[in-house]
Design a protein around this motif. Structure first.
Motif, PDB file in Angstrom:
ATOM      1  N   LYS A  91       0.832  -1.198   0.000  1.00 41.65           N
ATOM      2  CA  LYS A  91       0.000   0.000   0.000  1.00 41.65           C
ATOM      3  C   LYS A  91       0.873   1.258   0.000  1.00 41.65           C
ATOM      4  O   LYS A  91       0.578   2.228  -0.689  1.00 41.65           O
ATOM      5  CB  LYS A  91      -0.939  -0.003   1.205  1.00 41.65           C
ATOM      6  N   ARG A  92       1.940   1.227   0.785  1.00 39.73           N
ATOM      7  CA  ARG A  92       2.832   2.395   0.798  1.00 39.73           C
ATOM      8  C   ARG A  92       3.466   2.598  -0.563  1.00 39.73           C
ATOM      9  O   ARG A  92       3.598   3.713  -1.046  1.00 39.73           O
ATOM     10  CB  ARG A  92       3.903   2.209   1.875  1.00 39.73           C
ATOM     11  N   ASP A 120       0.880   4.143  -2.811  1.00 39.64           N
ATOM     12  CA  ASP A 120       0.706   5.562  -2.513  1.00 39.64           C
ATOM     13  C   ASP A 120       1.837   6.392  -3.096  1.00 39.64           C
ATOM     14  O   ASP A 120       1.620   7.486  -3.643  1.00 39.64           O
ATOM     15  CB  ASP A 120       0.623   5.778  -1.000  1.00 39.64           C
ATOM     16  N   LYS A 121       3.066   5.901  -3.019  1.00 39.69           N
ATOM     17  CA  LYS A 121       4.211   6.622  -3.577  1.00 39.69           C
ATOM     18  C   LYS A 121       4.091   6.749  -5.087  1.00 39.69           C
ATOM     19  O   LYS A 121       4.382   7.805  -5.664  1.00 39.69           O
ATOM     20  CB  LYS A 121       5.511   5.913  -3.209  1.00 39.69           C
ATOM     21  N   GLU A 172       1.526   9.377  -5.939  1.00 40.46           N
ATOM     22  CA  GLU A 172       2.060  10.717  -5.742  1.00 40.46           C
ATOM     23  C   GLU A 172       2.994  11.132  -6.862  1.00 40.46           C
ATOM     24  O   GLU A 172       2.977  12.283  -7.328  1.00 40.46           O
ATOM     25  CB  GLU A 172       2.815  10.790  -4.400  1.00 40.46           C
TER      26      GLU A 172
END
Length: 136
Positions: free
Chosen positions: A124-125, A128-129, A132
């Motif tokens: 998930k991280r 998200d990166k 972005e």
């Protein structure tokens, strides 16, 4: 000349089958529109007509002959084997007992919903990166 017109009978069959399918579809659409089940009503009328006709006693006699007249299920021992039957276990057999059939299917417990994803999930991280980076 008749040899070339060989497919005419199959064309007639296609025509009559198409009419039959279209008629069933129209009756189905009419029953949906009027919120009635015309097929069930027709089957009930046909059953009522058969029940009140001269054939009804013959059908009843055939049904009782097929079931043996007695619809109770019995448990007995025949030739050393336990048998459950409504026709083989007669009153003359001393081991014959009436049994009650029960539905043993249980109720399934509702399934638990899957657990929510953890906040520290590395996938998930990473996602998200990537989002972005794309939005910049």
């Amino acid at each position: 000349m008749r040899k070339r017109q060989h497919g005419f009978t199959s064309l007639k069959m296609v025509f009559f089958v198409s009419i039959l399918v279209a008629g069933v579809a129209v009756v189905g659409l009419m029953s949906m529109r009027h919120e009635r089940n015309l097929f069930a009503e027709g089957a009930a009328k046909a059953g009522k007509m058969v029940g009140s006709s001269r054939v009804a006693p013959v059908l009843d006699a055939a049904q009782t002959a097929a079931t043996g007249g007695d619809t109770k299920m019995r448990k007995c021992v025949i030739n050393g084997k336990t048998v459950i039957s409504n026709t083989d276990c007669v009153d003359a057999n001393p081991t014959s007992k009436d049994i009650k059939i029960q539905v043993t299917r249980g109720v399934e417990a509702p399934k638990l919903p899957p657990p929510p994803p953890e906040e520290n999930d590395p996938h998930k991280r990473m996602l998200d990166k990537m989002i972005e980076k794309q939005s910049l």
